[in-house]
Design an enzyme around this catalytic site. Structure first.
Site, short mmCIF file in Angstrom:
data_model
loop_
_atom_site.label_atom_id
_atom_site.label_comp_id
_atom_site.label_asym_id
_atom_site.label_seq_id
_atom_site.Cartn_x
_atom_site.Cartn_y
_atom_site.Cartn_z
N ARG A 57 0.85 -1.21 0.00
CA ARG A 57 0.00 0.00 0.00
C ARG A 57 0.89 1.26 0.00
NH1 ARG A 57 -2.48 -3.73 -0.26
NH2 ARG A 57 -2.37 -2.98 -2.38
N ASP A 90 -3.46 7.52 2.52
CA ASP A 90 -2.45 8.14 1.65
C ASP A 90 -2.25 9.60 2.08
OD1 ASP A 90 -4.14 10.05 0.11
OD2 ASP A 90 -5.09 8.26 -0.71
N HIS A 105 -8.09 7.41 9.98
CA HIS A 105 -7.65 6.01 10.01
C HIS A 105 -6.12 5.86 9.96
CE1 HIS A 105 -11.91 4.85 8.39
NE2 HIS A 105 -11.90 5.16 9.67
N THR A 172 -16.79 8.13 -0.75
CA THR A 172 -16.82 7.13 0.33
C THR A 172 -18.17 6.42 0.32
OG1 THR A 172 -16.82 6.75 2.72
CG2 THR A 172 -17.37 8.99 2.01
N SER A 173 -18.13 5.12 0.57
CA SER A 173 -19.37 4.33 0.60
C SER A 173 -20.12 4.55 1.91
CB SER A 173 -19.05 2.85 0.42
OG SER A 173 -18.23 2.40 1.49
N1 APR Z 1 -14.53 9.38 -7.73
C1 APR Z 1 -15.31 9.48 -6.62
N2 APR Z 1 -15.78 8.40 -5.97
C2 APR Z 1 -15.43 7.18 -6.44
C3 APR Z 1 -14.61 7.00 -7.57
C4 APR Z 1 -14.15 8.18 -8.24
N3 APR Z 1 -13.37 8.13 -9.33
N4 APR Z 1 -14.43 5.68 -7.77
C5 APR Z 1 -15.11 5.05 -6.79
N5 APR Z 1 -15.72 5.95 -5.99
C6 APR Z 1 -16.55 5.76 -4.80
C7 APR Z 1 -17.38 4.49 -4.78
O1 APR Z 1 -18.62 4.69 -5.47
C8 APR Z 1 -17.59 4.30 -3.28
O2 APR Z 1 -18.73 5.01 -2.82
O3 APR Z 1 -15.68 5.64 -3.69
C9 APR Z 1 -16.33 4.91 -2.67
C10 APR Z 1 -15.34 3.90 -2.15
O4 APR Z 1 -15.89 3.22 -1.05
P1 APR Z 1 -15.02 2.20 -0.18
O5 APR Z 1 -14.23 1.33 -1.08
O6 APR Z 1 -15.93 1.56 0.80
O7 APR Z 1 -13.97 3.18 0.55
P2 APR Z 1 -14.17 4.06 1.85
O8 APR Z 1 -15.57 4.52 1.98
O9 APR Z 1 -13.09 5.08 1.84
O10 APR Z 1 -13.86 3.00 2.99
C11 APR Z 1 -13.87 3.41 4.33
O11 APR Z 1 -13.06 1.29 5.02
O12 APR Z 1 -11.68 -0.53 4.68
C12 APR Z 1 -11.85 0.63 5.39
O13 APR Z 1 -10.25 1.85 6.54
C13 APR Z 1 -10.73 1.62 5.23
O14 APR Z 1 -10.85 4.04 5.24
C14 APR Z 1 -11.41 2.84 4.69
C15 APR Z 1 -12.85 2.68 5.13
#
Ligand code: APR
Length: 229
Positions: A57, A90, A105, A172-173
């Site tokens: 990572r 990051d 985090h 973020t999801s």
């Molecule tokens: N631009 C904007 N959003 C995007 C893009 C993009 N190009 N590509 C994907 N996404 C969105 C997806 O639709 C989703 O809603 O980014 C989100 C990613 O979600 P996750 O993979 O669940 O990431 P995140 O919400 O940051 O996860 C939260 O989970 O595993 C842990 O600690 C880790 O900080 C992380 C936390």
């Protein structure tokens, strides 16, 4: 006085910099079992695997460059009192030039003592090796908040959210707590803007604008609009 603008970012903002998200179809958690690499139990059971996972990572983060979304957020500082709360490990917000970034985090470029989480060190290069020790002689681990660990910055983040005039959520999801609850600390009179190609399910929010776009295009567009007010 400048309006307070608080931004919550997730993996999606760094996707166009080439860093994998977690829960999309090609996401990191498709290829790895969270319990094997991102928990205190994993660290006890197989520290080598955990170090290897985070070394990869770190390498990817160091090779990645900030994209148009990270850069656009910097421009907001001319007009607003901006704080970024990121779930990302990051350092692309900092490298883009944002001045106030809260890492919920942790951050991949630092290590912490496995005996005392307050002993934190910069990591030179991409590799943290087994055998690298803190000043008290304990093995160094990544400075990351793992699943099942407390989130020390959450109170600071909740306080910031509660005082925001504008709250933006990008990429973020909203699947992981307590970060996902931050939007509910925002006043019902404050403006909320969500930018994500797949808008996460949020209910009962007032003053909400959704921009169903990738960060690389959606964020500069929203920033331009906020700066032209
Ligand atoms: N631009 C904007 N959003 C995007 C893009 C993009 N190009 N590509 C994907 N996404 C969105 C997806 O639709 C989703 O809603 O980014 C989100 C990613 O979600 P996750 O993979 O669940 O990431 P995140 O919400 O940051 O996860 C939260 O989970 O595993 C842990 O600690 C880790 O900080 C992380 C936390």
């Amino acid at each position: 006085m400048k309006q307070k603008l608080v931004v919550l970012t997730g993996a999606g903002i760094s996707a166009e910099s080439g860093l994998q998200t977690f829960r999309d179809t090609d996401g990191l958690w498709e290829g790895y079992d969270v319990n094997e690499v991102a928990t205190p139990q994993a660290w006890s059971k197989n520290p080598l695997l955990v170090q290897h996972f985070y070394n990869l990572r770190r390498k990817a983060c160091l090779e990645a460059q900030p994209n148009a979304a990270h850069k656009a957020l910097v421009e907001l500082e001319a007009r607003y009192d901006v704080v970024i709360i990121t779930q990302n490990i990051d350092n692309l917000h900092e490298r883009a030039g944002s001045s106030r970034v809260v890492h919920l985090h942790g951050i991949i470029t630092k290590a912490q003592s496995s005996a005392d989480p307050y002993l934190i060190y910069d990591i030179e290069g991409w590799e943290l090796k087994m055998g690298a020790k803190c000043e008290k002689g304990s093995q160094l681990r990544p400075h990351i908040v793992w699943f099942g660990e407390p989130v020390p910055m959450i109170e600071t983040a909740a306080d910031l959210a509660s005082r925001a005039h504008i709250f933006m959520v990008i990429g973020t999801s909203l699947a992981v707590y307590p970060a996902a609850s931050l939007i509910h600390y925002v006043s019902h009179t404050s403006e909320k803007i969500i930018i994500d190609p797949k808008i996460p399910p949020v209910q009962g929010l007032t003053n909400l604008e959704v921009v169903a776009e990738k960060a690389g295009t959606g964020v500069p567009k929203v920033v331009k609009q906020l700066l032209s007010r």
